[in-house]
Scaffold this motif. Structure first.
Motif, PDB file in Angstrom:
ATOM      1  N   MET A   1       0.846  -1.179   0.000  1.00  0.00           N
ATOM      2  CA  MET A   1       0.000   0.000   0.000  1.00  0.00           C
ATOM      3  C   MET A   1       0.889   1.240   0.000  1.00  0.00           C
ATOM      4  N   SER A   2       0.344   2.302  -0.479  1.00  0.00           N
ATOM      5  CA  SER A   2       1.154   3.497  -0.666  1.00  0.00           C
ATOM      6  C   SER A   2       1.065   4.447   0.523  1.00  0.00           C
ATOM      7  N   ASN A   3       2.052   5.326   0.563  1.00  0.00           N
ATOM      8  CA  ASN A   3       2.070   6.371   1.579  1.00  0.00           C
ATOM      9  C   ASN A   3       0.992   7.393   1.289  1.00  0.00           C
ATOM     10  N   VAL A   4       0.487   7.984   2.329  1.00  0.00           N
ATOM     11  CA  VAL A   4      -0.413   9.117   2.205  1.00  0.00           C
ATOM     12  C   VAL A   4       0.418  10.385   2.358  1.00  0.00           C
ATOM     13  N   SER A   5       1.359  10.351   3.269  1.00  0.00           N
ATOM     14  CA  SER A   5       2.254  11.482   3.496  1.00  0.00           C
ATOM     15  C   SER A   5       3.352  11.498   2.435  1.00  0.00           C
ATOM     16  N   SER A   6       3.854  12.681   2.142  1.00  0.00           N
ATOM     17  CA  SER A   6       4.892  12.824   1.125  1.00  0.00           C
ATOM     18  C   SER A   6       6.227  12.270   1.612  1.00  0.00           C
ATOM     19  N   GLU A   7       7.066  11.936   0.664  1.00  0.00           N
ATOM     20  CA  GLU A   7       8.413  11.441   0.991  1.00  0.00           C
ATOM     21  C   GLU A   7       9.202  12.483   1.774  1.00  0.00           C
ATOM     22  N   SER A   8       9.034  13.765   1.427  1.00  0.00           N
ATOM     23  CA  SER A   8       9.782  14.812   2.132  1.00  0.00           C
ATOM     24  C   SER A   8       9.325  14.924   3.595  1.00  0.00           C
ATOM     25  N   PHE A   9       8.016  14.735   3.847  1.00  0.00           N
ATOM     26  CA  PHE A   9       7.548  14.743   5.234  1.00  0.00           C
ATOM     27  C   PHE A   9       8.103  13.539   5.982  1.00  0.00           C
ATOM     28  N   LEU A  10       8.036  12.362   5.368  1.00  0.00           N
ATOM     29  CA  LEU A  10       8.526  11.140   6.021  1.00  0.00           C
ATOM     30  C   LEU A  10      10.011  11.259   6.361  1.00  0.00           C
ATOM     31  N   LYS A  11      10.778  11.838   5.465  1.00  0.00           N
ATOM     32  CA  LYS A  11      12.209  12.025   5.721  1.00  0.00           C
ATOM     33  C   LYS A  11      12.420  12.995   6.881  1.00  0.00           C
ATOM     34  N   ALA A  12      11.672  14.094   6.890  1.00  0.00           N
ATOM     35  CA  ALA A  12      11.803  15.069   7.979  1.00  0.00           C
ATOM     36  C   ALA A  12      11.422  14.446   9.317  1.00  0.00           C
ATOM     37  N   MET A  13      10.384  13.615   9.326  1.00  0.00           N
ATOM     38  CA  MET A  13       9.958  12.954  10.561  1.00  0.00           C
ATOM     39  C   MET A  13      11.023  11.973  11.038  1.00  0.00           C
ATOM     40  N   GLN A  14      11.574  11.166  10.127  1.00  0.00           N
ATOM     41  CA  GLN A  14      12.616  10.212  10.498  1.00  0.00           C
ATOM     42  C   GLN A  14      13.850  10.929  11.046  1.00  0.00           C
ATOM     43  N   ASN A  15      14.234  12.023  10.410  1.00  0.00           N
ATOM     44  CA  ASN A  15      15.390  12.790  10.888  1.00  0.00           C
ATOM     45  C   ASN A  15      15.141  13.327  12.291  1.00  0.00           C
ATOM     46  N   LEU A  16      13.933  13.804  12.556  1.00  0.00           N
ATOM     47  CA  LEU A  16      13.603  14.321  13.884  1.00  0.00           C
ATOM     48  C   LEU A  16      13.602  13.214  14.924  1.00  0.00           C
ATOM     49  N   LEU A  17      13.082  12.038  14.556  1.00  0.00           N
ATOM     50  CA  LEU A  17      13.090  10.915  15.497  1.00  0.00           C
ATOM     51  C   LEU A  17      14.519  10.470  15.829  1.00  0.00           C
ATOM     52  N   ASP A  22      17.710  21.552  16.372  1.00  0.00           N
ATOM     53  CA  ASP A  22      16.938  22.700  15.903  1.00  0.00           C
ATOM     54  C   ASP A  22      16.698  22.608  14.398  1.00  0.00           C
ATOM     55  N   GLU A  23      17.696  22.184  13.668  1.00  0.00           N
ATOM     56  CA  GLU A  23      17.581  22.061  12.208  1.00  0.00           C
ATOM     57  C   GLU A  23      16.499  21.045  11.833  1.00  0.00           C
ATOM     58  N   ASN A  24      16.458  19.916  12.534  1.00  0.00           N
ATOM     59  CA  ASN A  24      15.457  18.891  12.238  1.00  0.00           C
ATOM     60  C   ASN A  24      14.054  19.329  12.652  1.00  0.00           C
ATOM     61  N   TYR A  25      13.943  20.048  13.770  1.00  0.00           N
ATOM     62  CA  TYR A  25      12.635  20.592  14.174  1.00  0.00           C
ATOM     63  C   TYR A  25      12.120  21.564  13.121  1.00  0.00           C
ATOM     64  N   GLU A  26      12.996  22.431  12.655  1.00  0.00           N
ATOM     65  CA  GLU A  26      12.606  23.425  11.652  1.00  0.00           C
ATOM     66  C   GLU A  26      12.143  22.755  10.354  1.00  0.00           C
ATOM     67  N   ALA A  27      12.883  21.753   9.898  1.00  0.00           N
ATOM     68  CA  ALA A  27      12.508  21.040   8.666  1.00  0.00           C
ATOM     69  C   ALA A  27      11.179  20.310   8.849  1.00  0.00           C
ATOM     70  N   PHE A  28      10.985  19.701  10.019  1.00  0.00           N
ATOM     71  CA  PHE A  28       9.738  18.990  10.299  1.00  0.00           C
ATOM     72  C   PHE A  28       8.557  19.954  10.321  1.00  0.00           C
ATOM     73  N   GLU A  29       8.707  21.081  10.998  1.00  0.00           N
ATOM     74  CA  GLU A  29       7.624  22.064  11.084  1.00  0.00           C
ATOM     75  C   GLU A  29       7.232  22.562   9.696  1.00  0.00           C
ATOM     76  N   LYS A  30       8.195  22.739   8.834  1.00  0.00           N
ATOM     77  CA  LYS A  30       7.910  23.178   7.465  1.00  0.00           C
ATOM     78  C   LYS A  30       7.114  22.107   6.716  1.00  0.00           C
ATOM     79  N   GLU A  31       7.501  20.856   6.861  1.00  0.00           N
ATOM     80  CA  GLU A  31       6.869  19.759   6.130  1.00  0.00           C
ATOM     81  C   GLU A  31       5.480  19.402   6.653  1.00  0.00           C
ATOM     82  N   ILE A  32       5.277  19.505   7.968  1.00  0.00           N
ATOM     83  CA  ILE A  32       3.983  19.081   8.529  1.00  0.00           C
ATOM     84  C   ILE A  32       2.861  20.031   8.102  1.00  0.00           C
TER      85      ILE A  32
END
Length: 130
Positions: A1-17, A22-32
């Protein structure tokens, strides 16, 4: 099954996890801001539409170990189906704006929402965007 969220969001979330910088929070906030999720619901009226503000939809939430209510968001169908199991849930598309509505109108006592509970879960507290 396919993703609903974009690849860029998934990458930002994985980086934050992986690293809460601060850089990862900023990227995540932009993507969400533009992310799409699957939100589990129970359809009370079979003629209901895919509209979060429809009274014929009952939102599914959980309680954590401290009895805090949390709404749920999933990034893909596989993760949603792991949670669903044999329950009568279905999923509707939801955005950050929709979760804001859930937290401010549907259940004001809820503390936030969790993305991908059961996997690499990420808690988004209500205070971050209300």
């Amino acid at each position: 099954m396919s993703n609903v969220s974009s690849e860029s969001f998934l990458k930002a979330m994985q980086n934050l996890l992986k690293e809460k910088s601060d850089e990862n929070y900023e990227a995540f906030e932009k993507e969400i801001e533009n992310a799409k999720f699957l939100s589990p619901v129970v359809i009370v009226n079979k003629n209901a539409t895919n509209d979060l503000q429809n009274s014929d939809v009952s939102f599914v939430n959980i309680e954590d170990s401290e009895n805090n209510k949390l709404f749920l968001a999933f990034t893909d169908w596989d993760k949603f189906n792991k949670f669903k199991k044999e329950n009568p849930f279905t999923a509707i598309d939801a955005t950050l704006k929709d979760f804001h509505y859930m937290l401010t109108e549907v259940d004001k006592e809820a503390k936030g929402f969790v993305i991908n509970i059961g996997d690499d879960a990420l808690f988004i507290p209500k205070e971050t965007f209300v």
